[in-house]
Design an enzyme around this catalytic site. Structure first.
Site, PDB file in Angstrom:
ATOM      1  N   LYS A  76       8.040   2.914  -6.923  1.00 33.56           N
ATOM      2  CA  LYS A  76       7.461   1.711  -6.323  1.00 33.56           C
ATOM      3  C   LYS A  76       5.937   1.786  -6.376  1.00 33.56           C
ATOM      4  O   LYS A  76       5.325   2.688  -5.808  1.00 33.56           O
ATOM      5  CB  LYS A  76       7.924   1.575  -4.870  1.00 33.56           C
ATOM      6  CG  LYS A  76       7.295   0.403  -4.117  1.00 33.56           C
ATOM      7  CD  LYS A  76       7.732   0.410  -2.654  1.00 33.56           C
ATOM      8  CE  LYS A  76       6.985  -0.635  -1.839  1.00 33.56           C
ATOM      9  NZ  LYS A  76       7.326  -0.577  -0.397  1.00 33.56           N
TER      10      LYS A  76
ATOM     11  N   ASP B  30      -0.161  -3.562   0.345  1.00 30.32           N
ATOM     12  CA  ASP B  30       0.856  -4.454   0.903  1.00 30.32           C
ATOM     13  C   ASP B  30       0.339  -5.103   2.180  1.00 30.32           C
ATOM     14  O   ASP B  30       0.295  -4.485   3.241  1.00 30.32           O
ATOM     15  CB  ASP B  30       2.143  -3.666   1.196  1.00 30.32           C
ATOM     16  CG  ASP B  30       3.242  -4.558   1.757  1.00 30.32           C
ATOM     17  OD1 ASP B  30       3.154  -5.784   1.562  1.00 30.32           O
ATOM     18  OD2 ASP B  30       4.171  -4.025   2.382  1.00 30.32           O
TER      19      ASP B  30
ATOM     20  N   LYS C 236       1.365  -8.383   7.934  1.00 32.55           N
ATOM     21  CA  LYS C 236       1.443  -7.253   8.865  1.00 32.55           C
ATOM     22  C   LYS C 236       0.322  -7.356   9.902  1.00 32.55           C
ATOM     23  O   LYS C 236      -0.763  -7.873   9.617  1.00 32.55           O
ATOM     24  CB  LYS C 236       1.256  -5.931   8.104  1.00 32.55           C
ATOM     25  CG  LYS C 236       2.346  -5.573   7.120  1.00 32.55           C
ATOM     26  CD  LYS C 236       1.981  -4.271   6.407  1.00 32.55           C
ATOM     27  CE  LYS C 236       3.010  -3.865   5.378  1.00 32.55           C
ATOM     28  NZ  LYS C 236       4.258  -3.383   5.998  1.00 32.55           N
TER      29      LYS C 236
ATOM     30  N   ASP D 263       1.314   2.460  -0.230  1.00 33.41           N
ATOM     31  CA  ASP D 263       2.589   1.842  -0.582  1.00 33.41           C
ATOM     32  C   ASP D 263       2.940   2.012  -2.065  1.00 33.41           C
ATOM     33  O   ASP D 263       4.004   1.588  -2.501  1.00 33.41           O
ATOM     34  CB  ASP D 263       2.593   0.353  -0.211  1.00 33.41           C
ATOM     35  CG  ASP D 263       3.950  -0.111   0.304  1.00 33.41           C
ATOM     36  OD1 ASP D 263       4.776   0.756   0.661  1.00 33.41           O
ATOM     37  OD2 ASP D 263       4.194  -1.325   0.351  1.00 33.41           O
TER      38      ASP D 263
ATOM     39  N   ASP E 175       7.569  -9.201   3.581  1.00 31.71           N
ATOM     40  CA  ASP E 175       7.168  -7.804   3.718  1.00 31.71           C
ATOM     41  C   ASP E 175       8.255  -6.861   3.203  1.00 31.71           C
ATOM     42  O   ASP E 175       8.127  -5.647   3.318  1.00 31.71           O
ATOM     43  CB  ASP E 175       6.840  -7.487   5.181  1.00 31.71           C
ATOM     44  CG  ASP E 175       6.022  -6.221   5.333  1.00 31.71           C
ATOM     45  OD1 ASP E 175       5.413  -5.789   4.341  1.00 31.71           O
ATOM     46  OD2 ASP E 175       5.995  -5.649   6.440  1.00 31.71           O
TER      47      ASP E 175
ATOM     48  N   GLU F  25       8.952  -6.531   0.080  1.00 32.76           N
ATOM     49  CA  GLU F  25       8.625  -6.734  -1.338  1.00 32.76           C
ATOM     50  C   GLU F  25       9.048  -5.569  -2.218  1.00 32.76           C
ATOM     51  O   GLU F  25       9.315  -5.740  -3.416  1.00 32.76           O
ATOM     52  CB  GLU F  25       7.111  -6.984  -1.483  1.00 32.76           C
ATOM     53  CG  GLU F  25       6.218  -5.758  -1.532  1.00 32.76           C
ATOM     54  CD  GLU F  25       6.311  -4.852  -0.309  1.00 32.76           C
ATOM     55  OE1 GLU F  25       6.159  -3.629  -0.479  1.00 32.76           O
ATOM     56  OE2 GLU F  25       6.537  -5.350   0.810  1.00 32.76           O
TER      57      GLU F  25
ATOM     58  N   ARG G 207      11.737  -3.645  -2.390  1.00 33.90           N
ATOM     59  CA  ARG G 207      13.089  -3.681  -2.965  1.00 33.90           C
ATOM     60  C   ARG G 207      13.202  -4.741  -4.068  1.00 33.90           C
ATOM     61  O   ARG G 207      14.046  -4.636  -4.946  1.00 33.90           O
ATOM     62  CB  ARG G 207      14.112  -3.915  -1.866  1.00 33.90           C
ATOM     63  CG  ARG G 207      14.001  -5.225  -1.127  1.00 33.90           C
ATOM     64  CD  ARG G 207      14.522  -5.099   0.298  1.00 33.90           C
ATOM     65  NE  ARG G 207      13.642  -4.258   1.096  1.00 33.90           N
ATOM     66  CZ  ARG G 207      13.941  -3.828   2.327  1.00 33.90           C
ATOM     67  NH1 ARG G 207      15.096  -4.154   2.869  1.00 33.90           N
ATOM     68  NH2 ARG G 207      13.096  -3.077   2.994  1.00 33.90           N
TER      69      ARG G 207
END
Length: 391
Positions: free
Chosen positions: A226, A231, A238, A249, A308, A310, A312
């Site tokens: 990933k 993010d 967030k 992230d 949030d 994102e 997956r």
């Protein structure tokens, strides 16, 4: 830092002490009654993590006592941050060479410092690699881990999807791997719609980076990481307290690159493929929205419940591509959800697998170095929780 063994070099001995210290005459150095008296006077009891410096007749440091518990093979990492910048050697080691290598690796990992933005870097303590310890193997693991840490610690203004791609390019160039990228709107044209949707709001175009190495007839090992370089949470933004560390992230991508480096540097007989969907989950007029329904590479439609989530999405498209080649082993790594950290704490990494044999092998390997993993369930009933009424 780790240096090759040199029998003629002067190095301060480190005595690994488990329990109350006692007189000994190890190959690497001797402890005297005065040393024990000094240790006792300074409250040293051999407890894990305790450090005691032993002076010589001139008042200089003659030796170091370091408390260990026998199970934490990476304990030297804590010591590496406590000692002054001198040259050291280990006066005694575990009987198992593997355990000795892990202890030395612990020293290397503990001595890591992120110094990209520092102009006044300081000298660090150095350890002479003990005889019998494979310095190439330890150094390989330490160097790869440092690369992953550097990538993760670099802030998002200097670690964009483009920069992450460049880091993969540098790795590919070093080991003679091939590399290609699908960037921007080309992701839609080549059927990676979810990677595009997550990253399209950023000024830096999203991309899927694909690195290949090794002979074509070797077992296929594919790593997917990933690569969300920052993010915000998207339109489901967030809070600031949760956004402060979101440069990390892309940690999944950093970890698969580190693993790939170790594989290539060791020259393992595998057909290696590394896939990194590199994006920023930003906010602009083009950002994907809660309630949107996105197509995916495997033909399923996906309803967005929260922007949030994102990670997956980008992984789904990349994993579909990976499966099309039918690899012998497929591993993906991600900073996917803080819920796992809440459930298991910061030191127990979770993983999922349908392969019972692989799960057993991982559990056995982890237990032998006291560095456990935790296999989370993948019950069929979970599928119902993912069902959408409209997609």
């Amino acid at each position: 830092m780790l240096l090759p063994f040199d029998a003629h070099a002067f190095a301060i001995p480190i005595h690994l002490i488990e329990g109350e210290p006692h007189l000994c005459d190890d190959e690497g150095g001797q402890l005297y009654e005065r040393d024990l008296a000094w240790a006792k006077a300074n409250g040293f009891e051999g407890k894990a993590g305790q450090v005691c410096s032993l002076p010589d007749d001139e008042g200089a440091v003659r030796a170091i006592l370091f408390g260990v518990d026998g199970t934490d093979l990476f304990a030297l990492g804590g010591l590496a941050r406590k000692l002054p910048p001198k040259l050291y050697r280990l006066a005694n080691l575990p009987e198992q060479v593997r355990d000795a290598e892990l202890m030395v690796l612990g020293w290397c990992l503990g001595g890591y410092h992120f110094e990209r933005y520092k102009s006044d870097t300081k000298p660090r303590p150095e350890l002479m690699c003990p005889q019998g310890v494979n310095i190439q193997r330890v150094g390989r693991a330490a160097a790869a881990t440092s690369i992953a840490r550097d990538l993760i610690n670099t802030p998002a203004n200097d670690m964009t999807p483009e920069t992450l791609e460049a880091a993969m390019g540098d790795l590919a160039s070093r080991y003679g791997a091939s590399i290609s990228s699908i960037v921007g709107d080309e992701l839609v044209d080549q059927n990676f719609p979810m990677i595009h949707a997550v990253g399209r709001a950023s000024d830096v175009a999203p991309r899927l980076v694909d690195m290949r190495w090794g002979p074509s007839d070797a077992p296929k090992v594919t790593l997917v990481g990933k690569g969300v370089c920052f993010d915000t949470g998207g339109l489901d933004i967030k809070p600031s307290s949760a956004m402060g560390l979101m440069k990390k992230d892309m940690g999944g991508a950093a970890c698969v690159l580190a693993l790939a480096m170790m594989i290539m540097d060791a020259g393992l007989h595998v057909r290696l493929r590394v896939l990194v969907p590199a994006v920023e989950n930003s906010i602009s007029a083009g950002a994907f929205r809660p309630g949107d329904i996105l197509p995916s590479r495997n033909g399923m439609t996906v309803e967005i419940g929260n922007t949030d989530a994102e990670g997956r999405l980008v992984l789904a498209d990349a994993l579909t591509l990976a499966e099309e080649e039918e690899p012998d082993l497929l591993v993906d790594m991600a900073t996917l959800t803080g819920a796992a950290r809440v459930a298991m704490g910061p030191d127990l990494p979770p993983f999922y697998s349908h392969d019972d044999d692989l799960v057993e092998e991982l559990a056995t390997a982890a237990s032998t170095v006291n560095d456990p993993l935790w296999n989370l369930p993948l019950w069929p009933r979970y599928d119902k929780l993912l069902a959408s009424k409209v997609a």
